[in-house]
Scaffold this active site. Structure first.
Site, PDB file in Angstrom:
ATOM      1  N   LYS A  84       0.953  -1.166  -0.247  1.00  0.00           N
ATOM      2  CA  LYS A  84      -0.031   0.057   0.229  1.00  0.00           C
ATOM      3  C   LYS A  84       0.854   1.126   0.039  1.00  0.00           C
ATOM      4  O   LYS A  84       1.803   1.614   0.803  1.00  0.00           O
ATOM      5  CB  LYS A  84      -0.842   0.035   1.177  1.00  0.00           C
ATOM      6  CG  LYS A  84      -2.152   0.595   0.884  1.00  0.00           C
ATOM      7  CD  LYS A  84      -3.060   0.341   2.465  1.00  0.00           C
ATOM      8  CE  LYS A  84      -4.095   1.031   2.539  1.00  0.00           C
ATOM      9  NZ  LYS A  84      -4.740   0.931   3.935  1.00  0.00           N
TER      10      LYS A  84
HETATM   11  C1  E4P Z   1      -8.272   1.530   3.847  1.00  0.00           C
HETATM   12  O1  E4P Z   1      -7.413   1.000   3.246  1.00  0.00           O
HETATM   13  C2  E4P Z   1      -8.141   2.347   4.858  1.00  0.00           C
HETATM   14  O2  E4P Z   1      -7.367   1.586   5.936  1.00  0.00           O
HETATM   15  C3  E4P Z   1      -9.324   2.769   5.576  1.00  0.00           C
HETATM   16  O3  E4P Z   1     -10.722   2.378   4.934  1.00  0.00           O
HETATM   17  C4  E4P Z   1      -9.404   4.047   6.314  1.00  0.00           C
HETATM   18  O4  E4P Z   1     -10.735   4.301   7.000  1.00  0.00           O
HETATM   19  P1  E4P Z   1     -11.024   5.439   7.915  1.00  0.00           P
HETATM   20  O5  E4P Z   1     -11.110   6.713   7.543  1.00  0.00           O
HETATM   21  O6  E4P Z   1     -12.187   4.936   8.721  1.00  0.00           O
HETATM   22  O7  E4P Z   1      -9.703   5.453   9.060  1.00  0.00           O
END
Ligand code: E4P
Length: 216
Positions: A84
């Site tokens: 990522k």
């Molecule tokens: C996705 O890969 C992220 O980890 C995640 O969806 C972030 O979500 P949040 O905005 O609730 O922290």
């Protein structure tokens, strides 16, 4: 639409896996931090033992070289690890490098269609628009998701659209209606998808009638 679990908690991942709805997992540095002082590589390996689909491991370097180094290292943890990278200039350079080496990259922190176009061009395997965080500032995350799906379909780009930062069942239902390839969500949102008062009421009534008739 595939379901990814947005957590680094092994028990939550096991619970979703037992429901047969964990097609993959997304983690991020905040989610890993919530698990305490775990060894990152070992923890990702444990997740990969539970789930056979893509498991996102996020880089924390800020420079391209560091991201590429981390990406090469993490991709050795298991065959289903996806790297990522953030949607920064350096992150897209790392995406381009890693994807040209055959490593799958999930480009995260996407907040505009323009950014999503850049990520696809850089070779991302997944693009993660953050719906909830856009809603939090008074914008419409679902509109962004629709724009990205439309644009990617125009060119048949292979980058999969991964709806992220989902906060409630409406996000999930609308993401499916729009045609997102994947929705990633915390277990709490999966739990919410189950809920309907008429299901609980109907089931309670059936069982009460069954017992009243003398059956066990
Ligand atoms: C996705 O890969 C992220 O980890 C995640 O969806 C972030 O979500 P949040 O905005 O609730 O922290």
């Amino acid at each position: 639409m595939k379901f990814f679990l947005d957590t680094a908690n092994l028990n939550e991942i096991r619970e979703a896996a037992s429901l047969g709805i964990a097609d993959g997992v997304t983690t991020n540095p905040s989610l890993i931090a919530k698990e305490g002082n775990v060894d990152f590589r070992q923890h990702i390996a444990s997740i990969c033992e539970i789930v056979s689909g893509p498991v996102s491991a996020e880089v924390t370097s800020e420079d391209t070289e560091g991201m590429v180094r981390e990406g090469r290292d993490y991709s050795k943890i298991a065959a289903n690890v996806v790297i990522k990278c953030p949607l920064t200039r350096n992150g897209l350079k790392a995406t381009h490098q890693l994807s040209s080496e055959g490593t799958k990259v999930n480009v995260t922190f996407c907040f505009s269609a323009a950014q999503a176009i850049l990520a696809a061009k850089a070779g991302a395997s997944f693009i993660s628009p953050f719906l909830g965080r856009l809603d939090d500032i008074g914008e419409n995350g679902l509109h962004l998701l629709g724009d990205i799906v439309e644009i990617y379909r125009n060119y048949e780009w292979e980058t999969e659209v991964l709806a992220a930062s989902l906060r409630n069942p409406i996000h999930v239902i609308e993401a499916a209606r729009i045609g997102a390839d994947i929705a990633t969500m915390p277990l709490k949102v999966i739990d919410q998808l189950f809920n309907h008062p008429l299901t609980d009421k109907g089931q309670a009534q059936f069982l009460a009638d069954w017992r009243k008739s003398g059956r066990k």
